[in-house]
Scaffold this motif. Structure first.
Motif, PDB file in Angstrom:
ATOM      1  N   LYS A  89       0.940  -1.257   0.080  1.00 30.91           N
ATOM      2  CA  LYS A  89       0.098   0.042  -0.073  1.00 30.91           C
ATOM      3  C   LYS A  89       0.916   1.309  -0.048  1.00 30.91           C
ATOM      4  O   LYS A  89       0.381   2.246  -0.662  1.00 30.91           O
ATOM      5  N   GLN A  90       1.916   1.245   0.872  1.00 28.15           N
ATOM      6  CA  GLN A  90       2.880   2.412   0.723  1.00 28.15           C
ATOM      7  C   GLN A  90       3.597   2.679  -0.511  1.00 28.15           C
ATOM      8  O   GLN A  90       3.591   3.812  -0.709  1.00 28.15           O
ATOM      9  N   ILE A  91       3.950   1.591  -1.122  1.00 33.27           N
ATOM     10  CA  ILE A  91       4.501   1.701  -2.253  1.00 33.27           C
ATOM     11  C   ILE A  91       3.924   2.225  -3.311  1.00 33.27           C
ATOM     12  O   ILE A  91       3.871   3.102  -4.091  1.00 33.27           O
ATOM     13  N   ALA A  92       2.391   1.837  -3.558  1.00 34.02           N
ATOM     14  CA  ALA A  92       1.376   2.116  -4.484  1.00 34.02           C
ATOM     15  C   ALA A  92       1.229   3.749  -4.130  1.00 34.02           C
ATOM     16  O   ALA A  92       0.846   4.384  -5.226  1.00 34.02           O
ATOM     17  N   GLN A  93       0.954   4.034  -3.062  1.00 35.18           N
ATOM     18  CA  GLN A  93       0.372   5.303  -2.642  1.00 35.18           C
ATOM     19  C   GLN A  93       1.598   6.241  -3.058  1.00 35.18           C
ATOM     20  O   GLN A  93       1.185   7.527  -3.918  1.00 35.18           O
ATOM     21  N   PHE A  94       2.921   5.893  -3.028  1.00 38.96           N
ATOM     22  CA  PHE A  94       3.934   6.830  -3.285  1.00 38.96           C
ATOM     23  C   PHE A  94       4.302   6.869  -4.855  1.00 38.96           C
ATOM     24  O   PHE A  94       4.454   8.027  -5.341  1.00 38.96           O
ATOM     25  N   THR A  95       4.261   5.825  -5.570  1.00 38.15           N
ATOM     26  CA  THR A  95       4.412   5.888  -6.778  1.00 38.15           C
ATOM     27  C   THR A  95       3.418   6.157  -7.768  1.00 38.15           C
ATOM     28  O   THR A  95       3.658   6.798  -8.750  1.00 38.15           O
ATOM     29  N   LYS A 146       0.878   6.527 -10.508  1.00 41.55           N
ATOM     30  CA  LYS A 146       0.833   6.038 -11.798  1.00 41.55           C
ATOM     31  C   LYS A 146       2.072   6.010 -12.549  1.00 41.55           C
ATOM     32  O   LYS A 146       2.406   5.691 -13.456  1.00 41.55           O
ATOM     33  N   ALA A 147       3.351   6.511 -11.709  1.00 42.34           N
ATOM     34  CA  ALA A 147       4.587   6.757 -12.329  1.00 42.34           C
ATOM     35  C   ALA A 147       5.253   5.512 -12.443  1.00 42.34           C
ATOM     36  O   ALA A 147       4.933   4.568 -11.598  1.00 42.34           O
ATOM     37  N   THR A 148       6.143   5.426 -13.488  1.00 34.28           N
ATOM     38  CA  THR A 148       6.972   4.182 -13.629  1.00 34.28           C
ATOM     39  C   THR A 148       8.360   4.303 -12.831  1.00 34.28           C
ATOM     40  O   THR A 148       8.944   5.170 -13.378  1.00 34.28           O
ATOM     41  N   PRO A 149       8.274   3.721 -11.680  1.00 35.92           N
ATOM     42  CA  PRO A 149       9.782   3.856 -11.102  1.00 35.92           C
ATOM     43  C   PRO A 149      10.881   3.657 -11.711  1.00 35.92           C
ATOM     44  O   PRO A 149      10.962   2.664 -12.710  1.00 35.92           O
ATOM     45  N   GLN A 150      11.924   4.465 -11.857  1.00 30.16           N
ATOM     46  CA  GLN A 150      13.218   4.076 -12.467  1.00 30.16           C
ATOM     47  C   GLN A 150      14.413   3.844 -11.263  1.00 30.16           C
ATOM     48  O   GLN A 150      14.259   4.640 -10.201  1.00 30.16           O
ATOM     49  N   THR A 151      15.165   3.012 -11.481  1.00 29.13           N
ATOM     50  CA  THR A 151      16.262   2.655 -10.512  1.00 29.13           C
ATOM     51  C   THR A 151      17.415   3.307 -10.812  1.00 29.13           C
ATOM     52  O   THR A 151      18.522   3.143  -9.719  1.00 29.13           O
ATOM     53  N   GLU A 152      17.573   4.358 -11.355  1.00 25.61           N
ATOM     54  CA  GLU A 152      18.883   5.306 -11.307  1.00 25.61           C
ATOM     55  C   GLU A 152      18.400   6.775 -10.959  1.00 25.61           C
ATOM     56  O   GLU A 152      17.330   7.181 -11.130  1.00 25.61           O
ATOM     57  N   GLY A 153      19.507   7.417 -10.172  1.00 26.40           N
ATOM     58  CA  GLY A 153      19.312   8.680  -9.584  1.00 26.40           C
ATOM     59  C   GLY A 153      19.097   8.711  -8.330  1.00 26.40           C
ATOM     60  O   GLY A 153      18.993   9.875  -7.741  1.00 26.40           O
ATOM     61  N   LYS A 183       8.950  12.120 -11.740  1.00 31.34           N
ATOM     62  CA  LYS A 183       9.542  10.877 -11.721  1.00 31.34           C
ATOM     63  C   LYS A 183       9.543  10.365 -10.340  1.00 31.34           C
ATOM     64  O   LYS A 183       9.603  11.144  -9.562  1.00 31.34           O
ATOM     65  N   VAL A 184       9.714   8.935 -10.463  1.00 34.92           N
ATOM     66  CA  VAL A 184       9.887   8.276  -9.081  1.00 34.92           C
ATOM     67  C   VAL A 184      11.066   7.293  -9.129  1.00 34.92           C
ATOM     68  O   VAL A 184      11.051   6.570 -10.200  1.00 34.92           O
ATOM     69  N   LEU A 185      12.012   7.820  -8.104  1.00 34.89           N
ATOM     70  CA  LEU A 185      13.144   7.037  -8.203  1.00 34.89           C
ATOM     71  C   LEU A 185      13.164   5.854  -7.120  1.00 34.89           C
ATOM     72  O   LEU A 185      12.668   6.146  -5.977  1.00 34.89           O
ATOM     73  N   VAL A 186      13.692   4.887  -7.374  1.00 38.29           N
ATOM     74  CA  VAL A 186      13.577   3.494  -6.283  1.00 38.29           C
ATOM     75  C   VAL A 186      14.976   3.014  -6.331  1.00 38.29           C
ATOM     76  O   VAL A 186      15.687   3.027  -7.115  1.00 38.29           O
ATOM     77  N   VAL A 187      15.342   2.570  -5.144  1.00 33.66           N
ATOM     78  CA  VAL A 187      16.420   1.839  -4.946  1.00 33.66           C
ATOM     79  C   VAL A 187      16.136   0.975  -3.650  1.00 33.66           C
ATOM     80  O   VAL A 187      15.506   1.145  -2.613  1.00 33.66           O
ATOM     81  N   LYS A 188      16.948  -0.172  -3.328  1.00 37.14           N
ATOM     82  CA  LYS A 188      16.914  -1.111  -2.420  1.00 37.14           C
ATOM     83  C   LYS A 188      18.021  -1.726  -1.997  1.00 37.14           C
ATOM     84  O   LYS A 188      18.733  -2.031  -3.055  1.00 37.14           O
ATOM     85  N   GLN A 189      18.054  -2.206  -1.052  1.00 36.81           N
ATOM     86  CA  GLN A 189      19.262  -3.021  -0.479  1.00 36.81           C
ATOM     87  C   GLN A 189      18.998  -4.233   0.836  1.00 36.81           C
ATOM     88  O   GLN A 189      18.338  -3.719   1.699  1.00 36.81           O
ATOM     89  N   ALA A 190      19.425  -5.286   0.758  1.00 39.06           N
ATOM     90  CA  ALA A 190      19.161  -6.141   1.662  1.00 39.06           C
ATOM     91  C   ALA A 190      20.183  -5.983   2.935  1.00 39.06           C
ATOM     92  O   ALA A 190      21.259  -5.636   2.618  1.00 39.06           O
ATOM     93  N   ILE A 191      19.676  -6.292   3.997  1.00 35.41           N
ATOM     94  CA  ILE A 191      20.696  -6.010   5.367  1.00 35.41           C
ATOM     95  C   ILE A 191      20.040  -7.095   6.331  1.00 35.41           C
ATOM     96  O   ILE A 191      19.174  -7.601   6.522  1.00 35.41           O
ATOM     97  N   THR A 192      21.291  -7.621   6.819  1.00 32.60           N
ATOM     98  CA  THR A 192      21.075  -8.888   7.664  1.00 32.60           C
ATOM     99  C   THR A 192      21.455  -8.233   8.989  1.00 32.60           C
ATOM    100  O   THR A 192      22.209  -7.440   9.534  1.00 32.60           O
ATOM    101  N   VAL A 193      20.379  -8.519  10.079  1.00 27.85           N
ATOM    102  CA  VAL A 193      20.327  -8.061  11.327  1.00 27.85           C
ATOM    103  C   VAL A 193      20.958  -8.883  12.505  1.00 27.85           C
ATOM    104  O   VAL A 193      20.353 -10.343  12.256  1.00 27.85           O
ATOM    105  N   ALA A 194      21.520  -8.682  13.601  1.00 24.92           N
ATOM    106  CA  ALA A 194      21.931  -9.666  14.441  1.00 24.92           C
ATOM    107  C   ALA A 194      20.928 -10.287  15.442  1.00 24.92           C
ATOM    108  O   ALA A 194      20.695 -11.121  15.805  1.00 24.92           O
ATOM    109  N   ALA A 195      19.857  -9.328  15.676  1.00 26.41           N
ATOM    110  CA  ALA A 195      18.544  -9.719  16.591  1.00 26.41           C
ATOM    111  C   ALA A 195      17.502  -8.699  16.265  1.00 26.41           C
ATOM    112  O   ALA A 195      17.904  -7.650  15.644  1.00 26.41           O
ATOM    113  N   SER A 196      16.346  -9.056  16.593  1.00 24.68           N
ATOM    114  CA  SER A 196      15.215  -8.102  16.497  1.00 24.68           C
ATOM    115  C   SER A 196      15.392  -6.745  17.162  1.00 24.68           C
ATOM    116  O   SER A 196      15.644  -6.803  18.385  1.00 24.68           O
TER     117      SER A 196
END
Length: 162
Positions: A48-54, A56-63, A145-158
């Motif tokens: 829902k958060q992603i849909a509200q933010f983007t 009708k725009a097509t997200p781009q992965t650069e910038g 324009k909507v710019l998007v980026v993501k990165q995986a992260i490992t956590v030691a504990a909650s």
């Protein structure tokens, strides 16, 4: 300490007694939701958060740059840096940046708004993570324009149950 069951009892009990609570709509929805654990991911809210933010725009992965550690030894305060690398001009600037933690019970970690006068669109924050997951950042430019980026992260504990 309040847990999910206690919060649910308070919310539903107060509503039955005719009291009104000043809780955000998301907290009320979580209180009425089926009990699956206080640290359970909320994929519906995340989408829902992603849909509200983007919109009708097509997200781009650069910038847009996202800097988070690969391993978080303190999940209660994970450093996150976000920066728009596109040129900031009087005609096109970053209006807003959001940071989402995909598997957190409340995925929206941060929302920042900017004006053209800022001259740049970057921020350094600390977020709390419930488990190893992917952190997402999105930026909306004045031009639409909507710019998007993501990165995986490992956590030691909650970090959400502390």
């Amino acid at each position: 300490m309040f847990n999910h069951t206690t919060r649910r009892s308070l919310v539903l009990g107060a509503a039955a007694a005719g009291a009104s609570l000043a809780l955000p709509a998301t907290a009320l929805a979580q209180a009425k939701a089926p009990l699956v654990g206080p640290l359970a991911p909320n994929p519906v809210e995340f989408q829902k958060q992603i849909a509200q933010f983007t919109g009708k725009a097509t997200p781009q992965t650069e910038g847009l740059l996202l800097d988070v550690p690969v391993l978080a030894d303190n999940p209660s305060a994970v450093p996150v840096k976000v920066k728009v690398t596109l040129p900031i001009t009087e005609q096109d600037w970053c209006e807003e940046i959001v940071v989402l933690a995909e598997l957190n019970p409340s995925p929206l970690s941060c929302r920042m708004q900017f004006t053209a006068a800022a001259g740049t669109a970057e921020a350094a924050i600390r977020i709390r993570l419930s488990q190893s997951q992917t952190v997402h950042a999105m930026a909306r430019m004045k031009s639409g324009k909507v710019l998007v980026v993501k990165q995986a992260i490992t956590v030691a504990a909650s970090g959400c149950g502390m």
